[in-house]
Design a protein around this motif. Structure first.
Motif, PDB file in Angstrom:
ATOM      1  N   LEU A  84     -12.554   8.408   7.562  1.00 47.48           N
ATOM      2  CA  LEU A  84     -11.759   7.650   6.603  1.00 47.48           C
ATOM      3  C   LEU A  84     -12.331   6.237   6.614  1.00 47.48           C
ATOM      4  CD1 LEU A  84      -9.338   7.547   4.716  1.00 47.48           C
ATOM      5  CD2 LEU A  84      -7.915   7.065   6.696  1.00 47.48           C
ATOM      6  N   ALA A  85     -13.029   5.870   5.554  1.00 47.69           N
ATOM      7  CA  ALA A  85     -13.658   4.552   5.450  1.00 47.69           C
ATOM      8  C   ALA A  85     -12.870   3.710   4.454  1.00 47.69           C
ATOM      9  CB  ALA A  85     -15.114   4.681   5.005  1.00 47.69           C
ATOM     10  N   VAL A  86     -12.345   2.587   4.924  1.00 50.64           N
ATOM     11  CA  VAL A  86     -11.505   1.721   4.106  1.00 50.64           C
ATOM     12  C   VAL A  86     -12.161   0.352   4.015  1.00 50.64           C
ATOM     13  CG1 VAL A  86      -9.219   0.686   3.859  1.00 50.64           C
ATOM     14  CG2 VAL A  86      -9.447   2.947   4.903  1.00 50.64           C
ATOM     15  N   SER A  87     -12.386  -0.099   2.808  1.00 51.05           N
ATOM     16  CA  SER A  87     -12.937  -1.428   2.576  1.00 51.05           C
ATOM     17  C   SER A  87     -11.922  -2.229   1.760  1.00 51.05           C
ATOM     18  CB  SER A  87     -14.268  -1.335   1.827  1.00 51.05           C
ATOM     19  OG  SER A  87     -14.784  -2.625   1.598  1.00 51.05           O
ATOM     20  N   PRO A  88     -11.014  -2.924   2.473  1.00 55.95           N
ATOM     21  CA  PRO A  88      -9.952  -3.644   1.759  1.00 55.95           C
ATOM     22  C   PRO A  88     -10.465  -4.675   0.762  1.00 55.95           C
ATOM     23  CG  PRO A  88      -9.474  -3.556   4.111  1.00 55.95           C
ATOM     24  CD  PRO A  88     -10.869  -3.056   3.925  1.00 55.95           C
ATOM     25  N   GLY A  89     -11.529  -5.384   1.128  1.00 54.02           N
ATOM     26  CA  GLY A  89     -12.073  -6.410   0.240  1.00 54.02           C
ATOM     27  C   GLY A  89     -12.647  -5.831  -1.035  1.00 54.02           C
ATOM     28  N   GLN A  90     -13.169  -4.633  -0.956  1.00 56.52           N
ATOM     29  CA  GLN A  90     -13.738  -3.968  -2.127  1.00 56.52           C
ATOM     30  C   GLN A  90     -12.727  -3.079  -2.835  1.00 56.52           C
ATOM     31  OE1 GLN A  90     -16.994  -2.352   0.389  1.00 56.52           O
ATOM     32  NE2 GLN A  90     -18.291  -2.888  -1.350  1.00 56.52           N
ATOM     33  N   ARG A  91     -11.565  -2.903  -2.221  1.00 56.54           N
ATOM     34  CA  ARG A  91     -10.534  -2.007  -2.741  1.00 56.54           C
ATOM     35  C   ARG A  91     -11.076  -0.590  -2.913  1.00 56.54           C
ATOM     36  NH1 ARG A  91      -5.897  -4.531  -5.101  1.00 56.54           N
ATOM     37  NH2 ARG A  91      -6.010  -6.759  -4.805  1.00 56.54           N
ATOM     38  N   VAL A  92     -11.696  -0.095  -1.826  1.00 56.06           N
ATOM     39  CA  VAL A  92     -12.327   1.220  -1.836  1.00 56.06           C
ATOM     40  C   VAL A  92     -11.883   2.007  -0.609  1.00 56.06           C
ATOM     41  CG1 VAL A  92     -14.536   2.433  -1.627  1.00 56.06           C
ATOM     42  CG2 VAL A  92     -14.372   0.421  -3.081  1.00 56.06           C
ATOM     43  N   ILE A  93     -11.606   3.291  -0.820  1.00 53.88           N
ATOM     44  CA  ILE A  93     -11.345   4.226   0.263  1.00 53.88           C
ATOM     45  C   ILE A  93     -12.272   5.421   0.037  1.00 53.88           C
ATOM     46  CG2 ILE A  93      -9.653   5.715   1.411  1.00 53.88           C
ATOM     47  CD1 ILE A  93      -7.473   3.981   0.059  1.00 53.88           C
ATOM     48  N   GLU A  94     -13.025   5.765   1.057  1.00 52.02           N
ATOM     49  CA  GLU A  94     -13.890   6.941   0.995  1.00 52.02           C
ATOM     50  C   GLU A  94     -13.450   7.904   2.089  1.00 52.02           C
ATOM     51  OE1 GLU A  94     -16.140   7.599  -1.223  1.00 52.02           O
ATOM     52  OE2 GLU A  94     -16.717   5.667  -2.077  1.00 52.02           O
ATOM     53  N   VAL A  95     -13.291   9.171   1.755  1.00 51.33           N
ATOM     54  CA  VAL A  95     -13.006  10.215   2.737  1.00 51.33           C
ATOM     55  C   VAL A  95     -14.222  11.136   2.747  1.00 51.33           C
ATOM     56  CG1 VAL A  95     -11.490  12.108   3.420  1.00 51.33           C
ATOM     57  CG2 VAL A  95     -10.533  10.100   2.277  1.00 51.33           C
ATOM     58  N   VAL A  96     -14.863  11.231   3.920  1.00 52.39           N
ATOM     59  CA  VAL A  96     -16.047  12.077   4.055  1.00 52.39           C
ATOM     60  C   VAL A  96     -15.706  13.182   5.043  1.00 52.39           C
ATOM     61  CG1 VAL A  96     -18.505  12.158   4.611  1.00 52.39           C
ATOM     62  CG2 VAL A  96     -17.520  10.049   3.692  1.00 52.39           C
ATOM     63  N   ARG A 108      -8.767  17.918  -3.451  1.00 51.15           N
ATOM     64  CA  ARG A 108      -7.434  17.596  -3.968  1.00 51.15           C
ATOM     65  C   ARG A 108      -6.539  17.008  -2.873  1.00 51.15           C
ATOM     66  NH1 ARG A 108      -3.640  19.258  -8.110  1.00 51.15           N
ATOM     67  NH2 ARG A 108      -1.571  19.437  -7.199  1.00 51.15           N
ATOM     68  N   ALA A 109      -6.582  17.575  -1.687  1.00 51.74           N
ATOM     69  CA  ALA A 109      -5.780  17.074  -0.569  1.00 51.74           C
ATOM     70  C   ALA A 109      -6.223  15.676  -0.177  1.00 51.74           C
ATOM     71  CB  ALA A 109      -5.878  18.018   0.619  1.00 51.74           C
ATOM     72  N   LEU A 112      -4.982  13.187  -2.806  1.00 48.79           N
ATOM     73  CA  LEU A 112      -3.554  12.881  -2.654  1.00 48.79           C
ATOM     74  C   LEU A 112      -3.311  11.911  -1.495  1.00 48.79           C
ATOM     75  CD1 LEU A 112      -1.985  16.382  -3.332  1.00 48.79           C
ATOM     76  CD2 LEU A 112      -1.836  14.349  -4.784  1.00 48.79           C
ATOM     77  N   ALA A 113      -4.049  12.096  -0.404  1.00 52.36           N
ATOM     78  CA  ALA A 113      -3.912  11.177   0.735  1.00 52.36           C
ATOM     79  C   ALA A 113      -4.373   9.777   0.337  1.00 52.36           C
ATOM     80  CB  ALA A 113      -4.710  11.691   1.927  1.00 52.36           C
ATOM     81  N   VAL A 114      -5.454   9.686  -0.413  1.00 46.75           N
ATOM     82  CA  VAL A 114      -5.954   8.383  -0.875  1.00 46.75           C
ATOM     83  C   VAL A 114      -4.944   7.729  -1.804  1.00 46.75           C
ATOM     84  CG1 VAL A 114      -7.725   7.262  -2.297  1.00 46.75           C
ATOM     85  CG2 VAL A 114      -8.398   8.897  -0.536  1.00 46.75           C
ATOM     86  N   LEU A 115      -4.343   8.489  -2.691  1.00 48.06           N
ATOM     87  CA  LEU A 115      -3.324   7.952  -3.585  1.00 48.06           C
ATOM     88  C   LEU A 115      -2.154   7.384  -2.791  1.00 48.06           C
ATOM     89  CD1 LEU A 115      -2.273   7.492  -6.463  1.00 48.06           C
ATOM     90  CD2 LEU A 115      -1.296   9.794  -6.362  1.00 48.06           C
ATOM     91  N   SER A 116      -1.719   8.108  -1.796  1.00 48.64           N
ATOM     92  CA  SER A 116      -0.631   7.645  -0.944  1.00 48.64           C
ATOM     93  C   SER A 116      -1.010   6.347  -0.227  1.00 48.64           C
ATOM     94  CB  SER A 116      -0.288   8.728   0.079  1.00 48.64           C
ATOM     95  OG  SER A 116       0.601   8.232   1.040  1.00 48.64           O
ATOM     96  N   MET A 117      -2.244   6.294   0.268  1.00 45.45           N
ATOM     97  CA  MET A 117      -2.698   5.085   0.967  1.00 45.45           C
ATOM     98  C   MET A 117      -2.756   3.885   0.025  1.00 45.45           C
ATOM     99  SD  MET A 117      -5.603   6.356   3.660  1.00 45.45           S
ATOM    100  CE  MET A 117      -6.374   7.611   2.672  1.00 45.45           C
TER     101      MET A 117
END
Length: 149
Positions: A84-96, A108-109, A112-117
């Motif tokens: 779970l890679a989160v870059s708050p300054g870039q407003r980006v979440i990557e799930v690998v 899809r799962a 949904l987790a990214v949307l919740s975050m």
């Protein structure tokens, strides 16, 4: 139960993360309690699913997906791991997800987790968003004994 054994500060930065930590002052962003919540969420997600959950918080550069995939590949056992890679300054979440993990965590799962975050992040709760996202991902992945192969 977790106890504080040594209250002295220590830097756990690696060659890749140390420049970001020094430049951005990441050592002061999270309180001890927040770090403990993140650690517990990662540990419980990994323990419950048998997958290796890891977290990266920081700048991912201009090619966020490629950088997240590089970070994922460097971790141990990439087939059974989830980054779970989160870059708050870039407003980006990557799930690998690795190949084995992807069978248990469809796109899809993860979406949904990214949307919740992102909803939690918009409300100003970075740690809570990450913890809830990890919970959602681990709930979806299920226990390793009951996972479909």
């Amino acid at each position: 139960m977790t106890r504080v054994l040594d209250a002295d500060a220590h830097d756990t930065g690696t060659v890749d993360t140390a420049p970001n930590r020094a430049d951005q002052g990441y050592d002061t962003i999270f309180s001890y309690r927040e770090l403990a919540r993140l650690d517990e969420a990662l540990t419980m997600s990994s323990r419950e699913t048998g997958l290796r959950f890891t977290l990266y918080i920081g700048d991912l550069g201009p090619k966020t997906r490629i950088r997240a995939e590089e970070l994922h590949a460097r971790g141990g056992d990439p087939l059974d791991s989830v980054l779970l890679a989160v870059s708050p300054g870039q407003r980006v979440i990557e799930v690998v997800t690795g190949a084995s993990a992807a069978r248990r965590l469809p796109d899809r799962a993860c979406a949904l987790a990214v949307l919740s975050m992102t909803n939690s992040f918009a409300a100003g709760d970075l740690v809570g968003g990450i913890v809830n996202g990890l919970r959602q991902l681990s709930d979806q992945a299920g226990h390793p004994r009951t996972a479909r192969h």
